[in-house]
Design an enzyme around this catalytic site. Sequence first.
Site, PDB file in Angstrom:
ATOM      1  N   LYS A 196       0.728  -1.297   0.078  1.00 28.73           N
ATOM      2  CA  LYS A 196       0.000  -0.089  -0.020  1.00 28.73           C
ATOM      3  C   LYS A 196       0.577   1.232   0.028  1.00 28.73           C
ATOM      4  O   LYS A 196       2.060   1.244   0.252  1.00 28.73           O
ATOM      5  CB  LYS A 196      -1.032  -0.059   1.155  1.00 28.73           C
ATOM      6  CG  LYS A 196      -2.086  -1.016   0.929  1.00 28.73           C
ATOM      7  CD  LYS A 196      -3.292  -1.120   1.755  1.00 28.73           C
ATOM      8  CE  LYS A 196      -4.186  -2.302   1.354  1.00 28.73           C
ATOM      9  NZ  LYS A 196      -5.118  -2.341   2.421  1.00 28.73           N
ATOM     10  N   ARG A 246      -3.077 -10.233   5.109  1.00 25.97           N
ATOM     11  CA  ARG A 246      -3.630 -10.291   3.795  1.00 25.97           C
ATOM     12  C   ARG A 246      -2.552  -9.732   3.095  1.00 25.97           C
ATOM     13  O   ARG A 246      -2.468  -8.564   3.132  1.00 25.97           O
ATOM     14  CB  ARG A 246      -4.889  -9.409   3.796  1.00 25.97           C
ATOM     15  CG  ARG A 246      -5.522  -9.527   2.273  1.00 25.97           C
ATOM     16  CD  ARG A 246      -6.834  -8.734   2.305  1.00 25.97           C
ATOM     17  NE  ARG A 246      -7.345  -8.598   1.013  1.00 25.97           N
ATOM     18  CZ  ARG A 246      -7.275  -7.919  -0.001  1.00 25.97           C
ATOM     19  NH1 ARG A 246      -6.230  -7.251   0.282  1.00 25.97           N
ATOM     20  NH2 ARG A 246      -7.902  -7.852  -1.180  1.00 25.97           N
TER      21      ARG A 246
HETATM   22  N1  HH2 Z   1      -7.307  -4.032   1.151  1.00 26.48           N
HETATM   23  C1  HH2 Z   1      -7.934  -4.148  -0.257  1.00 26.48           C
HETATM   24  C2  HH2 Z   1      -8.931  -4.732  -0.497  1.00 26.48           C
HETATM   25  N2  HH2 Z   1      -9.474  -5.657   0.441  1.00 26.48           N
HETATM   26  N3  HH2 Z   1     -10.015  -6.403   2.673  1.00 26.48           N
HETATM   27  C3  HH2 Z   1      -9.351  -6.326   3.797  1.00 26.48           C
HETATM   28  N4  HH2 Z   1     -10.004  -7.097   4.930  1.00 26.48           N
HETATM   29  N5  HH2 Z   1      -8.493  -5.554   4.295  1.00 26.48           N
HETATM   30  C4  HH2 Z   1      -7.731  -4.709   3.574  1.00 26.48           C
HETATM   31  O1  HH2 Z   1      -6.675  -3.942   3.958  1.00 26.48           O
HETATM   32  C5  HH2 Z   1      -8.078  -4.869   2.167  1.00 26.48           C
HETATM   33  C6  HH2 Z   1      -8.867  -5.553   1.832  1.00 26.48           C
HETATM   34  C7  HH2 Z   1      -7.017  -3.048  -1.070  1.00 26.48           C
HETATM   35  O2  HH2 Z   1      -6.051  -3.958  -1.698  1.00 26.48           O
HETATM   36  P1  HH2 Z   1      -5.813  -4.823  -3.068  1.00 26.48           P
HETATM   37  O3  HH2 Z   1      -7.019  -5.999  -3.214  1.00 26.48           O
HETATM   38  O4  HH2 Z   1      -4.501  -5.148  -3.228  1.00 26.48           O
HETATM   39  O5  HH2 Z   1      -6.324  -3.820  -4.346  1.00 26.48           O
HETATM   40  P2  HH2 Z   1      -7.649  -3.450  -5.097  1.00 26.48           P
HETATM   41  O6  HH2 Z   1      -8.754  -3.000  -4.126  1.00 26.48           O
HETATM   42  O7  HH2 Z   1      -7.133  -2.291  -5.818  1.00 26.48           O
HETATM   43  O8  HH2 Z   1      -8.100  -4.604  -5.624  1.00 26.48           O
END
Ligand code: HH2
Length: 392
Positions: free
Chosen positions: A333, A367
């Site tokens: 992030k 995660r």
């Molecule tokens: N962060 C993202 C998405 N889902 N769920 C939980 N429980 N906690 C988090 O910190 C979290 C999450 C965002 O990250 P990512 O899935 O890598 O990116 P994107 O939303 O662009 O798909």
Amino acid sequence: MTVTALAGGVPAALASALAARGLDAAHAEALAAGGAPVALLVEPLDDAETIALVGEAARSGLDCHTGEGWAVVAGTLARLGGLARPSASSRLPERLSGELGRFLVDLQEPPRGWRTARRVLPLERSCVVGILNVTPDSFSDGGRHLTLAAALAGARAMQAAGADVIDVGGESTRPGAERPDEAEELRRVVPVVRAVVEETGLAVSVDTRRSRVAEAALAAGAEIVNDVSGLAHDERMTEVVRAGGAGVVLMHMRGDPQTMDARAQYRDVASEVAAELAACRDRAVAAGIARDAVVLDPGLGFAKHPAHNLALLDRLGSLTALGHPVMVGPSRKRFLGAVTGRPVEQRDAATAAACVVARLRGARLFRVHDVGAAREALAVADAVLGASVAGA
Ligand code: HH2
């Protein structure tokens, strides 16, 4: 009224010192737990409650600081426990001692497992949740898993690297991302969930804010719903989670991915996030979701500036004190870029370091995109904590 832990922790050092001097292990652990330092913020309080609390805290040898409508009480867990126990001599109003009592019960019982629709996931060892975004536009792995074969290969690689859970998401929640419609999200997510469940046997969670996507994913074998809106986005979601007996991740956010950046305003980020998550948990449990199905997540990067994310990592004790396992999602992030100066594709070492910090502060679930790096770093943290508890 809310009560927030400002500090807390596993008093492993004390337990091990007592055990080394001949106390049996259970007795040493109980004494050490009672000696753990705790600071609780209690608000709102009226004048009578504040005066009673100041008096009782002084009689119990606790520190007490007060201001307009709030108090911080600090001391050992054992002495705080005395405040919460009803006694003939106590002048604490029932509402206050009852709330403190309920809070201290959660603080003392860290859960050892997470109930999902299909199993109880053990949490003695750190639980690594591998991210499988089946989206064209996720901020770090968008476009990599667009075919079923690519998604399955990604899941298998994460399993080989030590993932315990695979989190499948069909919507990017990065700030300002465009939303797929429901049919598109279903098309992306459901076949991948089914295939990953069949091929890996791992627990699968679905990262969605839509109840119909969650429902279809649960029917396809998913056992956890990871809802970044904390069940607030879709009013049917709570019922879908309850009826499916699913594990649920309640993540903290303010607003939605389009508006959240403007709402990153806090006076004291850890206590505000903890209080908002506690309210979210209370709504879920009141609606019939099992307590032991609930995992809490501070929502790193969601309505938080870099300094908020760092402060939250350091003060995770405010969340673990709520009595649920805590998940963190620091992976790649922006705040890690702000600290290291690294672009998104070079943030896995920083991610592993953030996971270790979170583990030391009590998080149990992580995660991440790079499962191998996190698993290795967390193996060291688990071993250090395990050795400390064992009294080596
Ligand atoms: N962060 C993202 C998405 N889902 N769920 C939980 N429980 N906690 C988090 O910190 C979290 C999450 C965002 O990250 P990512 O899935 O890598 O990116 P994107 O939303 O662009 O798909």
